[in-house]
Design a protein around this motif. Structure first.
Motif, PDB file in Angstrom:
ATOM      1  N   ASN A   1      -5.793 -10.682  -2.409  1.00 31.48           N
ATOM      2  CA  ASN A   1      -6.576 -10.490  -2.177  1.00 31.48           C
ATOM      3  C   ASN A   1      -8.013  -9.502  -2.533  1.00 31.48           C
ATOM      4  O   ASN A   1      -9.119  -9.121  -1.543  1.00 31.48           O
ATOM      5  CB  ASN A   1      -5.890  -9.098  -1.053  1.00 31.48           C
ATOM      6  CG  ASN A   1      -4.766  -9.387  -0.299  1.00 31.48           C
ATOM      7  OD1 ASN A   1      -4.858 -10.841   0.266  1.00 31.48           O
ATOM      8  ND2 ASN A   1      -3.597  -8.934   0.292  1.00 31.48           N
ATOM      9  N   GLY A   2      -8.150  -9.618  -2.583  1.00 30.17           N
ATOM     10  CA  GLY A   2     -10.221  -9.526  -4.221  1.00 30.17           C
ATOM     11  C   GLY A   2      -9.676  -8.225  -4.677  1.00 30.17           C
ATOM     12  O   GLY A   2     -10.809  -7.570  -4.158  1.00 30.17           O
ATOM     13  N   ALA A   3      -9.038  -7.611  -4.857  1.00 29.53           N
ATOM     14  CA  ALA A   3      -9.446  -6.073  -5.219  1.00 29.53           C
ATOM     15  C   ALA A   3     -10.672  -5.552  -6.341  1.00 29.53           C
ATOM     16  O   ALA A   3     -10.825  -4.808  -6.525  1.00 29.53           O
ATOM     17  CB  ALA A   3      -7.334  -5.567  -6.055  1.00 29.53           C
TER      18      ALA A   3
ATOM     19  N   SER B   1      -4.562   7.347   7.905  1.00 31.90           N
ATOM     20  CA  SER B   1      -4.522   6.207   9.111  1.00 31.90           C
ATOM     21  C   SER B   1      -4.413   5.142   8.592  1.00 31.90           C
ATOM     22  O   SER B   1      -3.423   3.822   9.393  1.00 31.90           O
ATOM     23  CB  SER B   1      -5.793   6.844  10.016  1.00 31.90           C
ATOM     24  OG  SER B   1      -5.673   7.609  11.141  1.00 31.90           O
ATOM     25  N   SER B   2      -4.320   4.390   7.755  1.00 29.39           N
ATOM     26  CA  SER B   2      -4.288   3.319   6.952  1.00 29.39           C
ATOM     27  C   SER B   2      -3.484   2.820   6.241  1.00 29.39           C
ATOM     28  O   SER B   2      -2.856   1.959   6.125  1.00 29.39           O
ATOM     29  CB  SER B   2      -6.276   2.920   5.985  1.00 29.39           C
ATOM     30  OG  SER B   2      -6.804   2.951   6.337  1.00 29.39           O
ATOM     31  N   VAL B   3      -2.262   3.958   5.681  1.00 30.44           N
ATOM     32  CA  VAL B   3      -1.219   3.678   5.175  1.00 30.44           C
ATOM     33  C   VAL B   3       0.161   3.043   6.200  1.00 30.44           C
ATOM     34  O   VAL B   3       1.117   2.288   5.813  1.00 30.44           O
ATOM     35  CB  VAL B   3      -0.456   4.821   4.551  1.00 30.44           C
ATOM     36  CG1 VAL B   3      -1.752   5.029   3.083  1.00 30.44           C
ATOM     37  CG2 VAL B   3      -0.345   5.801   5.434  1.00 30.44           C
TER      38      VAL B   3
ATOM     39  N   GLY C   1      -0.714  -2.924   6.680  1.00 31.17           N
ATOM     40  CA  GLY C   1      -0.393  -3.688   5.570  1.00 31.17           C
ATOM     41  C   GLY C   1      -1.113  -3.959   4.276  1.00 31.17           C
ATOM     42  O   GLY C   1      -1.199  -4.631   3.157  1.00 31.17           O
ATOM     43  N   ASN C   2      -2.489  -3.497   4.954  1.00 30.19           N
ATOM     44  CA  ASN C   2      -4.288  -3.889   3.632  1.00 30.19           C
ATOM     45  C   ASN C   2      -4.055  -2.651   2.990  1.00 30.19           C
ATOM     46  O   ASN C   2      -4.873  -1.464   3.027  1.00 30.19           O
ATOM     47  CB  ASN C   2      -5.132  -3.630   5.059  1.00 30.19           C
ATOM     48  CG  ASN C   2      -6.817  -4.020   4.592  1.00 30.19           C
ATOM     49  OD1 ASN C   2      -6.470  -4.756   3.323  1.00 30.19           O
ATOM     50  ND2 ASN C   2      -7.186  -4.347   5.516  1.00 30.19           N
TER      51      ASN C   2
ATOM     52  N   LEU D   1       4.971  -1.662   0.036  1.00 28.29           N
ATOM     53  CA  LEU D   1       3.641  -1.856  -1.293  1.00 28.29           C
ATOM     54  C   LEU D   1       2.467   0.172  -0.912  1.00 28.29           C
ATOM     55  O   LEU D   1       2.865  -0.082  -1.817  1.00 28.29           O
ATOM     56  CB  LEU D   1       2.800  -2.613  -0.745  1.00 28.29           C
ATOM     57  CG  LEU D   1       4.233  -4.409  -1.020  1.00 28.29           C
ATOM     58  CD1 LEU D   1       3.093  -5.613  -0.735  1.00 28.29           C
ATOM     59  CD2 LEU D   1       4.617  -4.210  -2.498  1.00 28.29           C
ATOM     60  N   GLN D   2       2.071  -0.617   0.316  1.00 29.40           N
ATOM     61  CA  GLN D   2       1.767   0.976   0.534  1.00 29.40           C
ATOM     62  C   GLN D   2       1.995   2.377  -0.110  1.00 29.40           C
ATOM     63  O   GLN D   2       1.549   3.056  -1.072  1.00 29.40           O
ATOM     64  CB  GLN D   2       1.269   1.487   2.331  1.00 29.40           C
ATOM     65  CG  GLN D   2       0.717   0.598   2.840  1.00 29.40           C
ATOM     66  CD  GLN D   2      -0.979   0.837   2.156  1.00 29.40           C
ATOM     67  OE1 GLN D   2      -1.079   1.235   1.416  1.00 29.40           O
ATOM     68  NE2 GLN D   2      -2.060   0.087   3.396  1.00 29.40           N
TER      69      GLN D   2
END
Length: 708
Positions: free
Chosen positions: A70-72, A139-141, A144-145, A181-182
């Motif tokens: 995903n371009g890390a 909030s983001s975890v 799946g991003n 994965l998070q």
């Protein structure tokens, strides 16, 4: 991962095809050359693992692959993607660039200085910015991003942030949402699976209550990751956490009889450490285990016929700027522990970790003892490091006395052997286990008797060598004063009279600390920045050898010694010894000195590979190449340098090369016994180390003077 997918992968740092390594905390894949640089940065900057040869938790490998796909890498190269960067001269490394300095400088700027990461707008209160970022992470975890969370972590979001309104941490949220994965990403950045929310629940409790049993089991494994890794390093097994077994305490097969007062006192010191100090020591030992295991994978996956100085092993833990210099020094000295000594330290840490969790009574029916037969498994013997007296002065410091107690006394604690084996037994011993123990003890006794015989032989050889050394010292003194009338007394190699007799060297000069056990030379020695590859030996104790070697450091060979050695350096050294004239303060160009140093180091590595592969017939050709390179390097400098440091370094460089050539000539003889071969090989390693050390000193002095 399919071959078709792998064929499209490229190194995140130089775009070389089919990278074989991964940086876990950066979420990128890297090639062998770039990996050698990543390892030199330290685990605090980059945690590297081989994609196929290193053990991976499935979900952690999936996490890295997802980030890479995903371009890390765009997180770490954000500003390079800006078209204006090409105008400003910024560019990414490519496969054709040299490892040093091109790729090294780029990778250090990218990951250590974060030179290309997108910066947040400057604000007056940085703590507010970090708090805002941590709330965004919280909030983001739940999604799946992964790359969004990695970007927030790279900007300063805290993986263990406790949300004041929600009353929990990001890992609680990821566990409740089933985002394994998070959870892996947060754990890599230090999230605690045992952290409590405002109701006293852990992320493990959240996962179980939400029905995510696989995630809950993985969080338990993460919670015991440190002790599990230490156990697996020693005996190749991990505890069965699903069935309530959280510790396996390995035991040395030959340690049950060691009940010395020193061993007991050292164990008490380890047990008396505060929890914080013990955790720091355990984390440092974990890092050393990772270094040794990665070294083994590195050596197993490299093409040794094409190995060059740019891609080498890491001899000891790199400096972590967030730690005190005293702690860094203690971390580096862990590399000097032999396989047996290091295993003993690991066992003591595992035992005390279990004691601290279960209390003084370590009784648990699910826990068991894994016996390490014959001392240590052969695989780990190849990783055992006893880099006898490396130079640690660059990080030495008198500050932080509490840290010194932790990393000084605790490291010495690791030299003790595991005693009082009855404390480690958690269950009945079967007949098979009893027979295995009996067989191991019998084999150990036979091995001890064999080593005692070899040690007696070596002691006699060392006594004869010491006698010969004293004779040569007397002869040298006589030659210095019995000169023809009208001539001055002979001078040293570079115009300064050198005393033949060795002087006692303090531990601060040699980088040595008092040893409690007979030591074993398992690796080639190294100085900071000069890296030599390790190789295994049979581990014979060589008491008294270090005294002979150290006393010989500051000596200068006389004319008769040089002539007898037959070294290519003999003629040039004799000529230098007779030089008269004014002292010269000029120094050669730094680039020329570095070029010659690289040539010397490359030749030394060729010699050490021959030693590693026991190709003693290759010693002499390799030593001739080294002597030739040393001669060329010495020719760059004036015959009478005004700098005493330069004179001393040149003296050490040329005399060590002469000694190396003489030892390699001995190795070429066909009537040597295995013990003689081992002794000669160790002398060759010592000489190679001295040459590398002197070359590095010359590079350092030349660079400093030319910059001034």
């Amino acid at each position: 991962m399919s071959k078709r997918v792998r064929s499209r992968e490229v190194c995140a740092d130089c775009s070389a095809p089919e990278p074989r390594w991964a940086s876990v905390n950066r979420g990128v894949l890297i090639c062998d050359e770039c990996c050698s640089i990543h390892r030199g940065l330290g685990r605090h900057s980059s945690q590297v693992r081989h994609l196929t040869h290193s053990p991976w938790p499935h979900s952690q490998l999936q996490m890295v692959q997802t980030l890479y796909g995903n371009g890390a890498n765009s997180i770490w190269e954000h500003s390079l993607l800006d078209p204006s960067s090409s105008v400003s001269g910024k560019r990414k490394a490519n496969p054709q660039d040299r490892v040093h300095p091109n790729k090294t400088e780029f990778i250090k700027a990218k990951y250590q200085m974060l030179a290309y990461v997108h910066r947040m707008p400057c604000r007056e209160d940085d703590s507010v910015t970090a708090k805002d970022l941590s709330k965004q992470l919280h909030s983001s975890v739940r999604t799946g991003n992964l790359e969004t969370c990695l970007r927030l972590l790279s900007l300063g979001a805290q993986a263990n942030f406790f949300h004041p309104e929600k009353g929990n941490t990001p890992l609680h949220i990821a566990a409740k949402a089933g985002q394994i994965l998070q959870a892996e990403l947060l754990a890599v950045y230090g999230a605690d699976p045992g952290a409590l929310d405002s109701s006293g629940k852990t992320p493990i409790d959240y996962a179980r209550q939400a029905g995510h049993q696989e995630l809950a089991e993985r969080l338990v494994e993460i919670q015991y990751e440190l002790t599990d890794r230490l156990t697996f390093y020693l005996c190749g097994r991990r505890p069965d956490h699903r069935n309530g077994q959280h510790f396996i305490i390995p035991q040395m097969a030959d340690s049950s009889l060691d009940l010395s007062e020193f061993a007991k006192a050292a164990k008490k010191k380890l047990q008396s450490l505060s929890n914080h100090q013990f955790e720091e020591l355990a984390m440092d030992v974990y890092d050393e285990v990772d270094r040794r295991e990665t070294d083994a994978v590195w050596l197993a996956t490299q093409n040794h016929s094409t190995l060059v100085t740019d891609t080498t092993v890491v001899p000891f833990l790199p400096v972590n700027p967030e730690y005190s210099s005293t702690r860094n020094q203690g971390r580096q000295k862990l590399a000097r522990f032999s396989a047996h000594e290091f295993a003993t330290l690991v066992i003591d840490i595992l035992t005390d970790a279990k004691r601290r969790q279960w209390g003084n009574s370590c009784e648990s029916p699910k826990d068991n003892v894994e016996l390490i037969l014959q001392g240590i498994d052969g695989h780990h013997n190849s990783e055992g490091q006893d880099n006898d007296q490396p130079d640690y002065d660059s990080v030495a410091s008198d500050e932080d006395p509490v840290q010194e107690a932790t990393c000084g006394d605790s490291c010495n604690d690791g030299r003790t052997k595991s005693s009082e084996s009855s404390d480690l037994s958690d269950g009945p011993i079967t007949v098979q286990e009893f027979m295995e123990v009996k067989s191991a003890l019998t084999a150990s006794e036979a091995k001890i008797q064999q080593l005692l015989k070899v040690n007696c032989h070596l002691s006699e050889e060392l006594r004869l060598m010491q006698s010969k050394l004293n004779s040569l010292q007397t002869e040298n003194t006589t030659l210095r004063w019995q000169t023809p009338s009208g001539q001055q007394h002979p001078q040293g190699l570079f115009g300064r009279q050198q005393p033949r007799g060795g002087r006692a060297r303090s531990m601060y000069e040699t980088g040595s600390t008092p040893r409690q056990y007979p030591h074993r030379v398992d690796t080639a020695r190294h100085d900071d920045g000069v890296i030599l590859q390790p190789f295994p030996t049979n581990g014979c104790s060589l008491e008294g050898q270090s005294t002979v070697l150290e006393n010989d450091y500051d000596t200068t060979p006389n004319h008769s010694e040089l002539e007898e050695s037959g070294s290519p350096l003999a003629a040039s050294e004799a000529a230098h010894q007779g030089e008269e004239g004014e002292e010269d303060a000029t120094l050669p160009c730094t680039e020329d000195v570095i070029c010659k140093t690289e040539q010397i180091t490359k030749n030394i590595q060729e010699l050490l590979r021959a030693a590693q592969e026991t190709k003693h017939e290759s010693f002499l050709p390799c030593s001739e190449k080294i002597c030739m390179a040393v001669t060329e390097m010495a020719a760059l400098f004036p015959k009478r340098p005004s700098s005493e440091t330069v004179r001393g370094s040149l003296c050490l460089l040329t005399s060590s090369a002469s000694r190396l050539h003489g030892e390699c000539q001995k190795a070429a003889e066909h009537n040597l016994s295995p013990s003689d071969i081992q002794l000669v090989t160790q002398q060759v390693i010592q000489c190679a180390y001295d040459i590398a050390k002197a070359a590095k000193q010359l590079v350092t002095v030349t660079t400093k003077e030319n910059n001034n």
